[in-house]
Design an enzyme around this catalytic site. Structure first.
Site, mmCIF file in Angstrom:
data_model
loop_
_atom_site.group_PDB
_atom_site.id
_atom_site.type_symbol
_atom_site.label_atom_id
_atom_site.label_comp_id
_atom_site.label_asym_id
_atom_site.label_seq_id
_atom_site.Cartn_x
_atom_site.Cartn_y
_atom_site.Cartn_z
ATOM 1 N N LYS A 76 23.324 1.388 86.610
ATOM 2 C CA LYS A 76 23.404 2.845 86.585
ATOM 3 C C LYS A 76 24.857 3.213 86.321
ATOM 4 O O LYS A 76 25.775 2.588 86.891
ATOM 5 C CB LYS A 76 22.939 3.383 87.947
ATOM 6 C CG LYS A 76 22.878 4.895 88.065
ATOM 7 C CD LYS A 76 22.357 5.300 89.459
ATOM 8 C CE LYS A 76 22.225 6.802 89.608
ATOM 9 N NZ LYS A 76 21.696 7.192 90.938
ATOM 10 N N SER A 151 17.901 10.492 90.653
ATOM 11 C CA SER A 151 18.890 10.453 89.598
ATOM 12 C C SER A 151 18.955 9.133 88.824
ATOM 13 O O SER A 151 19.530 9.104 87.740
ATOM 14 C CB SER A 151 20.277 10.742 90.197
ATOM 15 O OG SER A 151 20.646 9.733 91.109
ATOM 16 N N SER A 175 16.965 8.943 95.070
ATOM 17 C CA SER A 175 17.319 8.696 93.678
ATOM 18 C C SER A 175 16.944 7.325 93.130
ATOM 19 O O SER A 175 17.046 7.087 91.932
ATOM 20 C CB SER A 175 18.819 8.914 93.462
ATOM 21 O OG SER A 175 19.091 10.293 93.380
#
Lengths: 488, 95, 483
Positions: A76, A151, A175
């Site tokens: 990420k 996210s 997330s």
């Protein structure tokens, strides 16, 4: 047609079926060919990946391979990676190339894994739909009109689409679990303090926790084995021995006590989702588990407490983006104040600014007690309630989200509506307990995740529970209609 | 709790965010609805509850007083939007 | 109307740690800008703080030394504001739960009076960087080497009633932190600086007047001057019918004025909240007891010992013990010459005069304590006399040579051979016939004064080596015999 799991790739590498360079080349080609439709990567690190893959192959040939040696993964784009642009999906950090490495990515590097690139996310991890990224919306491979969740949407999409067998994520209020649920992959948010936060761009320090995302619980366990552990550089990291998360995967579930909190099945929960979850619970009964009804009455309060604490901490954590030492600075500032106000207004997106505003307000003079302090008191009540419940049952199960993935653009107008989507995931972050999402069915072709929450440091148990379920179900092996073809 | 323009302007100034007139209206509405959501907390009596700052109720660990870093000056300075002579430059600060 | 000044001080003492409060970067002064600032100090994304154990220990040492309550539980708080030399956009400090609670110090006002000043609290916090306002094409340069340097902020009660008391208090804190070795006390380098809260009220009034805060004063002299100026300004203001505005003011040492810093005042809302990257600090009784047991002798205890053991006056003892380096110096000199009174006189007199003239700290004195001790020993054993001692002192200031070697080389050894002195006396008398004549004719009271002339000539002839009292005696004998 199938997409190989991380464990299968690790096995293929160890048996010499293919080299890391081969699998890395294949996946890089796939990413280049197919990610245009998903937008799951912000940066593809092709050259670096090939260097790492060759080094991994050499290490293997010298008999020094570790379980993840040569296994391609992605990070990420919130994990600082030395020499690789780390944007946090923000214009603010569009040009930011850190000269340092996060502990998590360093550990995965040391284990010999190969980094294919940095995945998309909601800007500064603030969002539940991956629609707030400076680099554009990420599309869900199960339905390109649907959001992938957020996210960590880039990581879950890349895994779901078979572009990479495993990826890192972070989970501040869901997330990892929510996008894992929306994309039909497996992800775990470990106990707060189990994985180092050093080098992870902070959203809300007391809630942020990194974890792995992959297709199966076994894959996730392999990655967590490398990611977890004490780190001197993080004051909130816990100095406690790390379990071998693979060791207990094969143990049966007989006698396991599962709590079903009635609040997780109340109004607002989609019928289809409820059916998937209850059906999964029945599967567990068949595996020998005992089901108990419990209550977590503070659940509705978690949204308020979360948005106050997360926004307050974010407002302070994001003050460092001031255009002085790195990152975006506006053109031709007329003075210091203008430099601050315009750099931040132009560098941050709408949702980030909104949360900074909420947090600034909540901490401002005269409101601290009513908001931040109050939220922390409620946080204590939520933690107490979990501790009480987890004294009666081994784990708590419920849905990850009230609905399957919603359509893009459907919730961007009303932020509060979006926040309410997070109701089932926030309390695990507030309490600091581990929680995961496991694929458990589909509603109208969109995946549904089962949430499993456990006691502090019970990650091995959660992974065992997920693995045993995945041995008798194949939800996690389903292939999205828009995914890549078999690639190994 | 209703917010008015002057509240939003004050918060935006504290947060060092320039806001346009359109954004101002949007913030009045969105912050207002978020605060309404958050106000649910006020119904709960927490008089006897100790605030929880860290989920594990742990204590601070201490670092041995040793110099452990190497000088990365050049690498850090390369990230600066504007610099000169090894200093970060900003528009003139008036005291 | 007569007015009373009320003063409280916030002293920032930079703790003498090797590394910074929250990072492993070195604490330095005067290094190349931004070369001792790491991830944490620069507020880089993802950087995290970890507390320096020495800084914590030093704070507790200070607390124990001022007999303060040590908090077993303390919390780091973020003070949020934007400023270019504050990289994270917040300063990590302690607010509601500081490590050191209520304590006190006693200050010596003059030769006999003592006053107790309350210390409200002392807490740990990180320093900011430095803004350099020299012209960088119209911009300000930022050096973050000082960022995250550990500070102990020591907050006093508003117990002081004059600039002199404020200085005495500050000197006392200085001597405590330097004795403990937790701060180098170097004010020129900013290792200790203070903010003074000053207000005035009519004598006898109970309610405090509106205060102003004088920022960043970095010498004892400036503290005194700034407070006197500010009190005077407030008195003039009130007597002219005006009001004092609560504000931050800056002391300008160049122009000896204070001026308002309104730019720092606007919209102060620091949004304090507990730092989520740091956990509450917990220390137990053993930790505190251990520190208490290892505490060095404190200035007050040392002062008492100087009185009791060396028989020094209260004043001499308090001056010598107020500064750790000076007290250490004194003890070495004293041990060498075994004459506490002479040691005190020379240190507080000749040495201090030289040090002040050259702006040198006693710790860096060019004459070492053993050298001065040796000098005093040579006075005591009559090898040299007062005048020669001063010449020797001057010589020692400029060279590292051995005391006895300088005495020989410069011919400072006292001449005690009566025959040799007598020859010189006879010589002087025979070559100054006129003066001898005048002496003989002069009345007795004037003769005493005139004798000095002859003494001077003999001393000159002996190149300063003759024992002056012997010269005196011989001259008197011989001149009076001529009578």
């Amino acid at each position: 047609m199938s997409i190989p799991t991380l464990s299968q790739i690790a096995h293929g590498l160890s048996t010499g079926h293919f080299s890391s360079e081969e699998i890395t080349c294949d996946l890089l080609a796939d990413i280049v060919a197919k990610d245009k439709q998903y937008n799951s990567f912000i940066t593809i690190t092709k050259t670096l990946a090939l260097v790492q893959a060759r080094a991994a192959d050499q290490r293997r040939s010298q008999g020094r391979a570790a379980p993840l040696t040569g296994v391609p993964i992605a990070h990420k784009d919130i994990f600082c990676t030395r020499g690789i642009r780390t944007s946090c999906a923000s214009r603010m950090l569009d040009n930011f190339v850190p000269p340092y490495e996060s502990t998590v990515s360093q550990r995965l590097l040391d284990a010999g894994s190969v980094c294919l690139g940095k995945t998309n996310l909601d800007e500064f991890a603030m969002g539940s739909s991956n629609e707030t990224s400076y680099y554009g919306v990420v599309n869900n491979p199960w339905d390109l009109d649907a959001v992938p969740g957020g996210s960590s949407g880039g990581s879950t999409v890349a895994v779901a689409a078979g572009l990479v067998p495993g990826a890192t994520g972070t989970d501040t209020g869901g997330s990892i679990r929510q996008p894992a649920s929306f994309c039909g992959v497996t992800g775990i948010k470990p106990t707060y303090g189990r994985v180092s936060r050093f080098g992870i761009i902070a959203y809300a320090s007391s809630l942020d926790q990194a974890g792995p995302i992959a297709r199966t619980a076994e894959d996730v366990a392999l990655m967590l084995n490398v990611m977890a552990g004490f780190d001197q550089q993080d004051s909130t990291s816990v100095d406690r021995a790390v379990d071998d998360y693979c060791a207990q995967l094969e143990q049966p579930l007989k006698g396991l006590k599962i709590g079903l909190p009635k609040e997780y099945f109340g109004p607002g929960l989609d019928d289809g989702v409820a059916q998937c979850i209850l059906s999964a619970v029945q599967d567990y009964e068949r595996l020998g588990a005992q089901i108990l009804d419990i209550s977590l009455s503070k659940l509705p309060l978690s949204i308020a407490a979360y948005y106050v604490i997360a926004s307050a901490e974010a407002s302070s954590n994001l003050s460092r983006y001031d255009g002085v030492r790195y990152g975006y600075r506006c053109d031709q500032p007329t003075g210091l104040l203008d430099m601050y106000c315009r750099s931040r207004a132009e560098g941050f997106g709408t949702e980030v600014k909104r949360r900074i505003m909420v947090g600034t307000y909540a901490l401002s003079e005269g409101y601290f007690d009513a908001y931040y302090r109050k939220a922390q008191c409620i946080r204590r009540l939520i933690k107490n309630e979990f501790e009480h419940a987890l004294a009666q049952v081994d784990v708590i199960m419920g849905p990850v989200t009230p609905t399957p993935a919603f359509n893009q653009g459907s919730k961007t107008v009303n932020p509060v509506g979006m926040y309410l989507e997070d109701i089932y995931t926030l309390s695990a972050n507030l309490a600091g307990i581990p929680a995961m999402s496991v694929p458990a069915g589909f509603v109208s072709g969109r995946p549904v995740g089962l949430q499993i929450m456990g006691n502090y440091f019970a990650e091995a148990q959660l992974l065992q529970i997920a693995h045993q379920y995945q041995k008798v179900t194949d939800w996690h092996l389903q292939i999205p209609p828009h995914s890549s073809q078999e690639c190994a | 709790m209703t917010l008015v323009d002057t509240d939003i302007k004050k918060i935006a100034h504290l947060a060092r965010l320039q806001i346009s007139q359109n954004e101002l209206i949007d913030y009045v509405n969105s912050l207002g609805s978020i605060l309404a959501l958050v106000d649910h907390m006020q119904q709960v009596n927490t008089d006897d509850v100790e605030p929880l700052a860290n989920p594990l109720d742990q204590h601070q660990r201490l670092r041995v007083d040793q110099v452990t870093t190497v000088n990365q000056h050049d690498e850090f300075m390369a990230l600066a939007p504007v610099s000169d002579a090894g200093l970060y430059l900003v528009p003139k600060v008036i005291e | 109307m007569s007015w009373e000044v009320v003063i409280g001080l916030e002293i920032h003492a930079q703790l003498a740690t090797r590394s910074k409060l929250f990072s492993g970067a070195a604490v330095t002064f005067g290094a190349i800008p931004n070369t001792h600032a790491t991830l944490v100090d620069l507020g880089m994304p993802g950087a995290l703080p970890v507390l320096n154990e020495s800084a914590l220990k030093m704070a507790v040492q200070f607390g124990v030394a001022i007999d303060a309550e040590i908090k077993q539980h303390s919390v780091f708080t973020r003070k949020n504001y934007f400023y270019p030399d504050l990289p994270k956009g917040y300063q990590t400090s302690q607010m509601d739960e500081p490590i050191v609670g209520q304590g006190y110090v006693d200050i010596q006002l003059d030769h006999s009076r003592c006053k107790r000043i309350g210390v409200t609290r002392a807490h740990l916090e990180e320093d900011a960087g430095k803004s350099l306002h020299e012209n960088f094409t119209g911009m300000t340069g930022i050096d973050l080497n000082r960022s995250s340097t550990p500070l102990l902020e020591i907050v006093s009660e508003p117990d002081m009633r004059s600039a002199a008391e404020a200085v005495a208090y500050m000197r006392k804190i200085h001597s405590i932190v330097t004795t403990l070795g937790i701060c180098d006390g170097n004010m020129a380098e900013g290792s200790m600086r203070c903010d003074a809260n000053v207000s005035i009220r009519p004598v006898g009034a109970v309610k405090l007047g509106t205060r102003t805060e004088l920022k960043n004063i970095n010498s004892f002299r400036f503290v005194e001057r700034a407070i006197m100026l500010e009190a005077e300004r407030q008195i003039n203001l009130l007597e002219a019918g005006g009001v004092v505005v609560q504000e931050t003011r800056l002391y300008d040492s160049e122009h000896n004025t204070t001026r308002s810093m309104r730019s720092k005042e606007e919209a102060n809302d620091y949004r304090y909240f507990p730092c989520p990257d740091l956990l509450p600090v917990h220390i137990d009784d053993d930790y505190i007891a251990n520190i208490r047991a290892q505490l060095p002798e404190l200035p007050d205890q040392r002062c008492q010992r100087f009185i009791d053991v060396y028989g020094l006056s209260e004043y001499d003892a308090s001056v010598l013990s107020a500064n750790r380096s000076m007290a250490d110096y004194f003890e070495v000199v004293q041990r060498c010459c075994n004459d506490p009174k002479a040691s005190a006189n020379w240190i507080m007199g000749e040495l201090t005069k030289y040090l002040n003239e050259h702006h040198i700290d006693i710790a860096d004195a060019p004459i070492s304590a053993p050298q001065l001790g040796q000098l005093l020993k040579r006075i005591a054993d009559n090898t040299i006399h007062g005048n020669a001692a001063k010449i020797l002192f001057e010589a020692l200031w400029h060279s590292d040579d051995d005391v006895d070697k300088i005495i020989v080389n410069k011919g400072l050894k006292q001449l005690s051979d009566v025959g040799a002195i007598e020859t010189m006396v006879d010589e002087v008398i025979s070559t100054h016939v006129d003066q001898v004549q005048q002496y003989i004719l002069a009345p007795a009271p004037r003769r005493d004064r005139m004798l000095g002339f002859f003494v001077g000539r003999v001393m000159q002839a002996s190149k300063g080596a003759a024992n002056p009292s012997q010269v005196n005696k011989l001259l008197l004998q011989k001149l009076n015999r001529l009578n």
